[in-house]
Design an enzyme around this catalytic site. Structure first.
Site, PDB file in Angstrom:
ATOM      1  N   ASP A 182       0.776  -1.343   0.247  1.00 32.13           N
ATOM      2  CA  ASP A 182      -0.037  -0.008  -0.185  1.00 32.13           C
ATOM      3  C   ASP A 182       0.872   1.448   0.053  1.00 32.13           C
ATOM      4  O   ASP A 182       0.409   2.471  -0.486  1.00 32.13           O
ATOM      5  CB  ASP A 182      -1.090   0.069   1.251  1.00 32.13           C
ATOM      6  CG  ASP A 182      -1.773   1.173   1.248  1.00 32.13           C
ATOM      7  OD1 ASP A 182      -2.693   1.451   0.348  1.00 32.13           O
ATOM      8  OD2 ASP A 182      -1.848   1.931   2.276  1.00 32.13           O
ATOM      9  N   MET A 263      -7.319   6.013   2.828  1.00 29.55           N
ATOM     10  CA  MET A 263      -7.206   6.983   1.831  1.00 29.55           C
ATOM     11  C   MET A 263      -6.367   7.032   1.028  1.00 29.55           C
ATOM     12  O   MET A 263      -6.186   7.985   0.007  1.00 29.55           O
ATOM     13  CB  MET A 263      -7.813   8.391   2.425  1.00 29.55           C
ATOM     14  CG  MET A 263      -8.776   8.174   3.481  1.00 29.55           C
ATOM     15  SD  MET A 263     -10.370   7.774   2.926  1.00 29.55           S
ATOM     16  CE  MET A 263     -10.671   9.041   1.579  1.00 29.55           C
ATOM     17  N   ARG A 264      -5.152   6.319   1.032  1.00 27.58           N
ATOM     18  CA  ARG A 264      -3.986   6.321   0.275  1.00 27.58           C
ATOM     19  C   ARG A 264      -4.277   5.998  -1.287  1.00 27.58           C
ATOM     20  O   ARG A 264      -3.687   6.995  -2.061  1.00 27.58           O
ATOM     21  CB  ARG A 264      -2.921   5.433   0.763  1.00 27.58           C
ATOM     22  CG  ARG A 264      -1.181   5.818   0.011  1.00 27.58           C
ATOM     23  CD  ARG A 264      -0.569   5.200   0.649  1.00 27.58           C
ATOM     24  NE  ARG A 264       0.183   5.626   1.956  1.00 27.58           N
ATOM     25  CZ  ARG A 264      -0.211   5.064   3.099  1.00 27.58           C
ATOM     26  NH1 ARG A 264      -0.534   3.636   2.957  1.00 27.58           N
ATOM     27  NH2 ARG A 264       0.520   5.601   4.030  1.00 27.58           N
ATOM     28  N   ALA A 265      -5.198   5.238  -1.607  1.00 33.45           N
ATOM     29  CA  ALA A 265      -5.417   5.086  -3.113  1.00 33.45           C
ATOM     30  C   ALA A 265      -6.137   6.230  -3.669  1.00 33.45           C
ATOM     31  O   ALA A 265      -5.936   6.539  -4.984  1.00 33.45           O
ATOM     32  CB  ALA A 265      -6.354   3.810  -3.204  1.00 33.45           C
TER      33      ALA A 265
END
Length: 364
Positions: A182, A263-265
């Site tokens: 991720d 929320m990284r995506a």
């Protein structure tokens, strides 16, 4: 008998050939990989690119070719290309502080690590899945923030470390933990060329480069210069581009459909979409930009088996037939630890086991 020095034997032609890099624009059959690398070069804050694929699929060749497109740094005539060895320590990666100098002359000196050497260029990690987790964590922290913090004995110092992180791995040698996957911004999964025509074109291009690297470099010089100028212009134009509400909404929808955590995506998709718009010289980011980069940001984060929004949880609507009190089924259903349909425990007689050597029997 006299011997010439190695420099005289090599000559300027061989020296120049040894410095030649396979042109980025000459890569064949890898448009998705090229797009991912260019986006990460335009905005290193995306968090780098993870390239997964079998041996011999131009992973390291593409990483070296990308470095040749980046603008030179003030300290060198070309952007640096730094390789992180598997045997490196955390101190070799992030650097250390010479506290002894403070005690001797009162001056704090930084012994720079590999991330400092890679500033302004490419930091390449081959077989990143074989690195210790602590090393990968430290590396990804610096790649995402662009700032490296070196601490020792209560003293800390920071320096800029803005580079394009390119990690490669062969899935046959093991996978990265989901937490580390991720942390990589974009990912590309390569496969072996399955068409004879494409394999022939790739082999022909490689043989031509091996025979005449300078000639191949000159043949692609114009396209290389165009790409390098486009990267510089796109970097300068990033700050002028904003994300409309429709773009934010599309990124959220794509992330929800993939079932990703956190929320990284969303953030990576938005930064990559902005980099794509800047690279193409447009003045606004659109939902089409999000769709164009979504798979690069979601492929390694997607929940296994998910292709759409997560289904809503619903209560079990099965109606069990009524059972008389005291029956086996009723006992199983009434037990808080039993599963539906489980049988109640049945007592079994036990027999005393006589000792046969080993530890002696315990006396009463």
């Amino acid at each position: 008998m006299t011997f010439q020095s190695s420099e005289a034997i090599a000559g300027p032609g061989l020296e120049a050939a040894s410095r030649a890099t396979f042109p980025f624009s000459a890569l064949i059959g890898q448009p998705v990989l090229q797009r991912a690398l260019l986006l990460a070069a335009i905005d290193p804050g995306i968090g780098g690119v993870l390239i997964s694929g079998p041996r011999g699929t131009a992973k390291s060749t593409a990483a070296r070719a990308l470095a040749a497109l980046l603008p030179p740094t003030p300290a060198a005539s070309a952007a640096p290309f730094v390789t992180l060895p598997l045997s490196a320590s955390v101190e070799q990666l992030v650097g250390t502080l010479n506290v002894e100098d403070v005690l001797r002359d009162g001056r704090l000196r930084l012994a720079p690590g590999l991330v400092a050497r890679a500033h302004g260029g490419v930091l390449y990690v081959d077989e990143v899945n074989l690195l210790p987790d602590a090393l990968v964590d430290a590396l990804l922290d610096v790649a995402a923030s662009g700032v490296n913090t070196v601490e020792r004995d209560g003293i800390s110092q920071q320096h800029a470390a803005r580079f394009v992180l390119v990690g490669t791995m062969n899935p046959e040698e093991g996978e990265l933990r989901p937490q580390l996957l991720d942390r990589f911004g974009l990912s590309v999964a390569l496969a072996n060329a399955s068409e004879a025509g494409q394999r022939t074109a790739i082999v022909r291009a490689r043989l031509r480069f091996d025979e005449d690297p300078l000639g191949v470099a000159e043949a692609h010089a114009d396209e290389q210069a165009r790409l390098a100028a486009a990267v510089v212009a796109a970097r300068a134009g990033l700050a002028r581009l904003a994300w409309p509400d429709a773009v934010l909404q599309r990124a959220a929808e794509r992330a929800l459909a993939a079932g990703v955590d956190g929320m990284r995506a969303d953030l990576v998709m938005l930064r990559a979409a902005r980099a794509l718009a800047a690279f193409e010289g447009r003045t606004e980011v659109t939902t089409d930009d999000v769709d164009a980069v979504a798979e690069l940001a979601l492929a390694h984060r997607r929940e296994e088996g998910r292709s759409g929004p997560a289904p809503e949880s619903k209560p079990d609507m099965r109606q069990a037939a009524p059972t008389p009190p005291g029956s086996a089924a009723a006992s199983a259903n009434s037990s808080p630890m039993g599963d539906w349909g489980a049988l109640p425990p049945i007592p079994e007689a036990t027999a005393r086991v006589l000792p046969e050597g080993g530890w002696p029997a315990k006396k009463a």
